[in-house]
Scaffold this motif. Structure first.
Motif, PDB file in Angstrom:
ATOM      1  N   ASP A  55       7.351   9.597  -3.403  1.00 37.12           N
ATOM      2  CA  ASP A  55       6.815  10.849  -3.923  1.00 37.12           C
ATOM      3  C   ASP A  55       6.104  11.590  -2.808  1.00 37.12           C
ATOM      4  O   ASP A  55       6.021  11.118  -1.679  1.00 37.12           O
ATOM      5  CB  ASP A  55       5.907  10.621  -5.141  1.00 37.12           C
ATOM      6  CG  ASP A  55       4.635   9.859  -4.804  1.00 37.12           C
ATOM      7  OD1 ASP A  55       4.343   9.649  -3.621  1.00 37.12           O
ATOM      8  OD2 ASP A  55       3.931   9.480  -5.751  1.00 37.12           O
ATOM      9  N   ASN A  56       5.603  12.778  -3.115  1.00 37.45           N
ATOM     10  CA  ASN A  56       4.985  13.613  -2.086  1.00 37.45           C
ATOM     11  C   ASN A  56       3.552  13.208  -1.782  1.00 37.45           C
ATOM     12  O   ASN A  56       2.923  13.786  -0.919  1.00 37.45           O
ATOM     13  CB  ASN A  56       5.043  15.093  -2.487  1.00 37.45           C
ATOM     14  CG  ASN A  56       4.283  15.352  -3.764  1.00 37.45           C
ATOM     15  OD1 ASN A  56       3.995  14.454  -4.532  1.00 37.45           O
ATOM     16  ND2 ASN A  56       3.993  16.607  -4.014  1.00 37.45           N
TER      17      ASN A  56
ATOM     18  N   CYS B 168       9.108  -3.764  -1.307  1.00 37.10           N
ATOM     19  CA  CYS B 168       8.106  -3.215  -0.391  1.00 37.10           C
ATOM     20  C   CYS B 168       7.569  -1.962  -1.043  1.00 37.10           C
ATOM     21  O   CYS B 168       8.333  -1.069  -1.401  1.00 37.10           O
ATOM     22  CB  CYS B 168       8.722  -2.843   0.945  1.00 37.10           C
ATOM     23  SG  CYS B 168       8.916  -4.200   2.069  1.00 37.10           S
ATOM     24  N   GLU B 169       6.242  -1.877  -1.188  1.00 38.17           N
ATOM     25  CA  GLU B 169       5.687  -0.673  -1.771  1.00 38.17           C
ATOM     26  C   GLU B 169       4.277  -0.453  -1.275  1.00 38.17           C
ATOM     27  O   GLU B 169       3.622  -1.359  -0.784  1.00 38.17           O
ATOM     28  CB  GLU B 169       5.699  -0.734  -3.304  1.00 38.17           C
ATOM     29  CG  GLU B 169       4.745  -1.725  -3.905  1.00 38.17           C
ATOM     30  CD  GLU B 169       4.774  -1.691  -5.421  1.00 38.17           C
ATOM     31  OE1 GLU B 169       5.391  -0.792  -5.991  1.00 38.17           O
ATOM     32  OE2 GLU B 169       4.167  -2.576  -6.029  1.00 38.17           O
ATOM     33  N   GLY B 170       3.859   0.787  -1.398  1.00 35.94           N
ATOM     34  CA  GLY B 170       2.518   1.157  -0.987  1.00 35.94           C
ATOM     35  C   GLY B 170       2.457   2.630  -0.659  1.00 35.94           C
ATOM     36  O   GLY B 170       3.413   3.380  -0.867  1.00 35.94           O
ATOM     37  N   ARG B 171       1.320   3.048  -0.139  1.00 32.46           N
ATOM     38  CA  ARG B 171       1.121   4.442   0.264  1.00 32.46           C
ATOM     39  C   ARG B 171       1.019   4.521   1.773  1.00 32.46           C
ATOM     40  O   ARG B 171       0.386   3.692   2.400  1.00 32.46           O
ATOM     41  CB  ARG B 171      -0.141   5.011  -0.367  1.00 32.46           C
ATOM     42  CG  ARG B 171      -0.065   5.052  -1.855  1.00 32.46           C
ATOM     43  CD  ARG B 171      -0.956   6.120  -2.422  1.00 32.46           C
ATOM     44  NE  ARG B 171      -0.842   6.158  -3.871  1.00 32.46           N
ATOM     45  CZ  ARG B 171       0.078   6.840  -4.508  1.00 32.46           C
ATOM     46  NH1 ARG B 171       0.960   7.537  -3.859  1.00 32.46           N
ATOM     47  NH2 ARG B 171       0.117   6.822  -5.827  1.00 32.46           N
ATOM     48  N   ILE B 172       1.641   5.534   2.299  1.00 31.65           N
ATOM     49  CA  ILE B 172       1.628   5.748   3.741  1.00 31.65           C
ATOM     50  C   ILE B 172       0.542   6.740   4.077  1.00 31.65           C
ATOM     51  O   ILE B 172       0.345   7.711   3.432  1.00 31.65           O
ATOM     52  CB  ILE B 172       3.000   6.230   4.258  1.00 31.65           C
ATOM     53  CG1 ILE B 172       4.020   5.153   4.014  1.00 31.65           C
ATOM     54  CG2 ILE B 172       2.941   6.615   5.704  1.00 31.65           C
ATOM     55  CD1 ILE B 172       5.417   5.520   4.423  1.00 31.65           C
TER      56      ILE B 172
ATOM     57  N   MET C 192       8.341  20.033   0.814  1.00 34.13           N
ATOM     58  CA  MET C 192       8.754  18.686   0.469  1.00 34.13           C
ATOM     59  C   MET C 192       9.508  18.104   1.651  1.00 34.13           C
ATOM     60  O   MET C 192      10.606  18.541   1.975  1.00 34.13           O
ATOM     61  CB  MET C 192       9.637  18.688  -0.774  1.00 34.13           C
ATOM     62  CG  MET C 192       8.884  19.031  -2.024  1.00 34.13           C
ATOM     63  SD  MET C 192       9.856  19.019  -3.530  1.00 34.13           S
ATOM     64  CE  MET C 192      10.981  17.723  -3.302  1.00 34.13           C
ATOM     65  N   ASP C 193       8.898  17.135   2.283  1.00 32.43           N
ATOM     66  CA  ASP C 193       9.532  16.453   3.390  1.00 32.43           C
ATOM     67  C   ASP C 193      10.050  15.121   2.895  1.00 32.43           C
ATOM     68  O   ASP C 193       9.279  14.256   2.458  1.00 32.43           O
ATOM     69  CB  ASP C 193       8.537  16.235   4.537  1.00 32.43           C
ATOM     70  CG  ASP C 193       8.094  17.553   5.133  1.00 32.43           C
ATOM     71  OD1 ASP C 193       8.905  18.493   5.155  1.00 32.43           O
ATOM     72  OD2 ASP C 193       6.933  17.632   5.563  1.00 32.43           O
TER      73      ASP C 193
END
Length: 123
Positions: free
Chosen positions: A79-80, A119-123, A59-60
């Motif tokens: 989240d991961n 601000c939201e989204g997936r990296i 878990m980083d």
């Protein structure tokens, strides 16, 4: 002196002993006939809990994202799987500009409304 029992007491003792015998026998058979897959599953659970979870899960924490969000007095969620979200309650122009920078830096989408600036989204 030996105690004598009436016929009703004798039948009560017999029925009680019979019920206790049936219950104990049922528990014994239930215990000795546990399927092997259940026993293996219990062993796997014991072994999994014995291992240190930080070693098995990588878990980083996204420290730069969390720090940036805290600097603008926002609440961060992540989240991961790469999901990132930062919400600031105040919708002032300053917060819009700062959150726009945050969104661009982490390649997230900006939205604002009654909840504030997000601000939201997936990296």
């Amino acid at each position: 002196m030996a105690k004598t029992y009436t016929e009703l007491e004798a039948w009560g003792i017999f029925i009680g002993a019979l019920i206790i015998g049936v219950v104990l026998t049922s528990l014994f058979w239930a215990y000795i006939t546990i399927p092997e897959n259940v026993k293996n599953l219990e062993n796997e659970i014991k072994n999994a809990t014995a291992v240190n979870l930080s070693e098995t899960l990588n878990m980083d924490k996204p420290n730069d994202f969390i720090t940036f969000c805290k600097k603008v007095q926002g609440s961060s969620n992540w989240d991961n799987n790469g999901f990132r979200q930062c919400i600031v309650q105040d919708t002032s122009d300053k917060n819009l500009i700062v959150m726009n920078l945050l969104c661009k830096k982490f390649n997230l989408s900006l939205s604002y409304g009654s909840f504030g600036v997000k601000c939201e989204g997936r990296i």
